[in-house]
Scaffold this active site. Structure first.
Site, PDB file in Angstrom:
ATOM      1  N   ARG A   1      -2.518  10.683 -17.905  1.00 42.71           N
ATOM      2  CA  ARG A   1      -1.389  10.792 -18.252  1.00 42.71           C
ATOM      3  C   ARG A   1      -1.481  12.670 -18.771  1.00 42.71           C
ATOM      4  O   ARG A   1      -0.179  13.273 -18.984  1.00 42.71           O
ATOM      5  CB  ARG A   1      -0.890  10.098 -20.052  1.00 42.71           C
TER       6      ARG A   1
ATOM      7  N   GLU B   1       6.731   9.384 -29.298  1.00 42.14           N
ATOM      8  CA  GLU B   1       5.399  10.930 -29.221  1.00 42.14           C
ATOM      9  C   GLU B   1       5.624  12.309 -28.395  1.00 42.14           C
ATOM     10  O   GLU B   1       5.526  12.844 -29.181  1.00 42.14           O
ATOM     11  CB  GLU B   1       5.003   9.511 -27.834  1.00 42.14           C
TER      12      GLU B   1
END
Length: 782
Positions: free
Chosen positions: A327, A730
């Site tokens: 990621r 997030e």
């Protein structure tokens, strides 16, 4: 702003369901102390308290483990080691067998559990655990990224590479080129509730585990694995957590498995709650990175090619280091178009605790690299960084392809940034700050506006699914259970709002219950910002199934067409008949209509081929931007955050109050990571920042003096998310980058902005002061 003509589902007029600022369902209990956490559960008779015996070495063979004094200590009921595990001695997420519950002949980090002791009181267990006699044979320990890179480069899991275009040719042909290295530190989760598990043995193979975890199904599988029983014999329950932030996605496995092992071995309930210092030593952190970058660009500041290598301190075992470093690559572009790029991960094995998930899951580290590259270009050209940022934003047609070959189809960052830029008076304040710095010898101000583009979905495609269970009772009350876990983020509140909206009833009639594998099986982790997206859709699916049955019953009972049955706020209309929801439910029950349903949802459109580095891993993107202003004392390196302005994209917010709280909290946590939170291991691999006394997180006095947060208006999600909302867990975390770059701007002023400060993170006062000294020496030609 986003196209107002986008199709948006019809929203009912009921006030207080979705799109309204409802309080958190447990807020009053949080502040009054009535909220029940695992340590508040009434202790069963005969409860045993568990403590862990930990390794004192970073890398060593265990040549002798004498536990005789531990067993003889007052109050001790049982001591267990690897030899007592009836199943497989492994708690690792990746299933590689590299993360034992108890180490036996080899220890690989300081704080690795060797055994567990259960006693009548917690104090007795902790005192007994300290009595072990362990003999070690030291082995070479690799503790840092530098040592791991310079050695054999052992990797804990397979690396990944993303490529688009010909980056080598782009760099070779670029009018300008810059190379550099960026260091980004790790971060301790510092949840208010430490890791904890309470296991209660049942009949035969059964065990009930109350555990503070973001992933009940994984805990269920790990406990069953350890005990050598079927998954169905293990029930895992979570009512709420006192914070998680990713630190309870895999890290709870150890504590749950240990408590369950002792519970089944003794036939007595067992509870394991580590001391905060032990929690720090045992559990993984956010990965720290060293990122090498090369960027080619034009005289106008347009990026033509990028290469980046992300070297991460993964720790001794795989854990989630593969997906985390993946990621980081996915977000190494942030909001910027790279015509040609090569991005590589390097998850390095070290003799430190195995690092794990943390809010943003590697994405923040990738974004920080993107912002450093933009800053480097701006300083090289003598331009304002915001100008270079805007010039490189994703656009349309030939400027919308990511390094992982997904098209950015919902890009709103240019408009969002333009709106914030105007609202916060960026250019006027920039001029005022330059004037202030020219006349202020010691106190220097800095300003930065940074954007965020964060992909929403698990990159492990199979995790993008969720289940839910909805019961409607004959008095009209509703109970909803789903696979997501509540860690303070308001997931249960939002799911209750969604169900209330579907039935057009007051949210007070909807009761979310504890997450349990006994009601909803095979759940995904509550992570990747997808908790509401997945579980909200699943609950909506279940509620709609019941609603359709009720509508069909009403149509038949009162002789109207099914589409003539209307669920209105607080009332149901069936032709000429009007009734309350409880009245309809009671009538349906008497007619033997099923009033319970399961729901399921899987995210559409997504797919990912890791080997090829291509696909559509994200359902949509969430966007945001923050402008931060700071003042730095150039004599000490200390600083204050004077003002922060945030404009964030929540789509059509389900609950603006909760979303605003997530944005504020995420920003402050991100700011803490990049400015003050510093993990420090000594030369023996011992974590020295292992308690609140030595590890600093943001406190009240560190908050921005002026803090303006606003949700982007008229920006429904273009994808069919739950009521066109967007994830908010997030993405706001990365807004904290604006503080790092504001500090960099202030520091750069000591050398008239001639050089990029290359300020690494965390930008502690010590690091800020050292960077000021370096820039001044460079400006003086020393």
């Amino acid at each position: 702003m986003p196209d107002a003509a986008l199709p948006v589902p019809t929203i009912s007029a009921i006030d207080g369901a979705v799109h309204s600022p409802r309080p958190h369902e447990s807020a009053h209990k949080h502040v009054s102390g009535e909220a029940v956490y695992i340590d508040d559960i009434a202790e069963p008779a005969g409860l045993l308290h568990v403590a862990l015996g930990l390794s004192a070495k970073a890398h060593a063979r265990v040549t002798a483990l004498d536990l005789s004094r531990v067993r003889a200590a007052p109050g001790v009921a049982v001591v267990v080691t690897a030899a007592d595990v009836p199943g497989v001695n492994d708690i690792g997420y990746m299933g590689k067998g590299d993360e034992p519950l108890f180490a036996s002949d080899l220890v690989q980090h300081v704080g690795q559990p060797l055994f567990a002791v259960a006693a009548h009181t917690r104090d007795q267990a902790r005192r007994a655990a300290a009595l072990a006699d362990v003999t070690y044979e030291d082995l070479p320990a690799i503790l840092t990224i530098a040592a791991a890179r310079d050695g054999e480069r052992t990797l804990v899991t397979a690396p990944m590479t993303l490529t688009v275009g010909d980056s080598a040719a782009a760099l070779a042909e670029a009018p300008r080129r810059l190379d550099g290295r960026l260091a980004v530190g790790g971060q301790e989760h510092f949840y208010l509730e430490s890791q904890i598990a309470l296991a209660i043995p049942g009949e035969d193979e059964e065990v009930l585990v109350h555990v503070s975890t973001q992933h009940p199904t994984e805990v269920q599988h790990i406990v069953a694995h350890i005990l050598h029983v079927p998954n169905g014999a293990v029930t895992v329950e979570v009512r709420r957590m006192g914070g998680g932030f990713g630190g309870k996605e895999t890290q709870a496995n150890l504590f749950a498995a240990c408590a369950a092992l002792i519970a089944k071995k003794t036939g007595r309930a067992a509870k394991l709650r580590p001391d905060r210092d032990d929690d720090f030593q045992i559990t993984g952190k956010r990965h720290d990175f060293e990122i090498d970058y090369a960027v080619g660009f034009t005289d106008e500041g347009l990026v033509t090619g990028v290469e980046m290598l992300f070297a991460a301190r993964a720790g001794y075992a795989a854990d989630l280091s593969g997906p985390v470093t993946d990621r980081a690559l996915f977000h190494a572009d942030n909001c910027y178009h790279y015509p040609a790029a090569r991005l590589e991960s390097l998850p390095l094995k070290t003799n430190t605790v195995s690092n794990t998930a943390f809010r943003g899951f590697g994405g923040p580290q990738g974004m920080v690299a993107a912002e450093r590259v933009i800053d480097e270009i701006a300083f090289a050209l003598g331009a304002d960084p915001l100008t270079i940022r805007k010039r490189n934003f994703y656009g349309v047609e030939d400027r919308n392809l990511t390094p992982y070959h997904q098209i950015v189809a919902d890009n709103i960052i240019p408009e969002l940034v333009a709106e914030l830029e105007a609202d916060c008076g960026y250019w006027e304040r920039r001029a005022a700050i330059r004037a202030h710095n020219a006349r202020s010898r010691i106190l220097k101000k800095g300003l930065a506006l940074t954007p965020v583009k964060f992909g929403i979905s698990f990159t492990a495609t199979h995790y993008n699914q969720a289940g839910a269970l909805v019961h409607v009772y004959t008095d009209g009350s509703v109970q909803v259970n789903h696979g997501g876990t509540e860690m303070g983020q308001g997931l249960h509140t939002k799911v209750a709002q969604i169900v209330a909206e579907e039935f057009q009833i007051d949210i007070a009639q909807v009761r979310p219950t504890a997450t349990t594998t006994g009601k909803v099986p095979n759940t995904s982790a509550t992570a990747a910002s997808s908790g509401t997206d997945l579980n909200g859709k699943a609950a909506q699916n279940a509620a709609r199934a019941i609603k359709e049955r009720l509508a069909a019953f009403a149509a038949e009972r009162w002789g109207v067409a099914a589409d003539a049955v209307v669920f209105a706020p607080g009332r149901i209309q069936a032709g000429d008949q009007s009734m309350s929801f409880p009245e309809l439910v009671r009538a349906a029950y008497m007619a033997r209509v099923q009033l319970s349903a399961t729901g399921f949802y899987k995210t559409p459109k997504i797919h990912w081929d890791r080997a090829a580095g291509r696909g559509t891993p994200f359902f949509y993107y969430a966007y945001g931007a923050a402008c931060s202003e700071v003042t730095v004392d150039t004599l000490t390196g200390e600083y204050v955050v004077d003002r922060v302005d945030i404009l964030h994209d929540c789509g059509r917010s389900l609950n603006p109050a909760i979303d605003k709280g997530q944005i504020e909290g995420g920003f402050v946590q991100g700011m803490g990571w990049l400015t003050m939170e510093e993990l420090w291991w000594d030369g023996q691999g011992r974590l020295r920042t292992h308690a609140p006394s030595t590890y600093k997180i943001p406190a009240c006095g560190d908050r921005p003096r002026v803090f303006n947060v606003r949700l982007l208006d008229n920006a429904p999600n273009r994808e069919d998310s739950v009521f066109r909302s967007k994830a908010v867990g997030e993405p706001p975390f990365m807004l904290g980058m604006s503080v790092l770059h504001a500090l960099s701007d202030a520091v750069a002023s000591v050398a008239d902005h001639r050089f990029c400060p290359q300020l690494d993170a965390p930008a502690t006062p010590e690091r800020v002061l050292a960077t000021i000294g370096r820039l001044r020496a460079r400006a003086a030609g020393v």
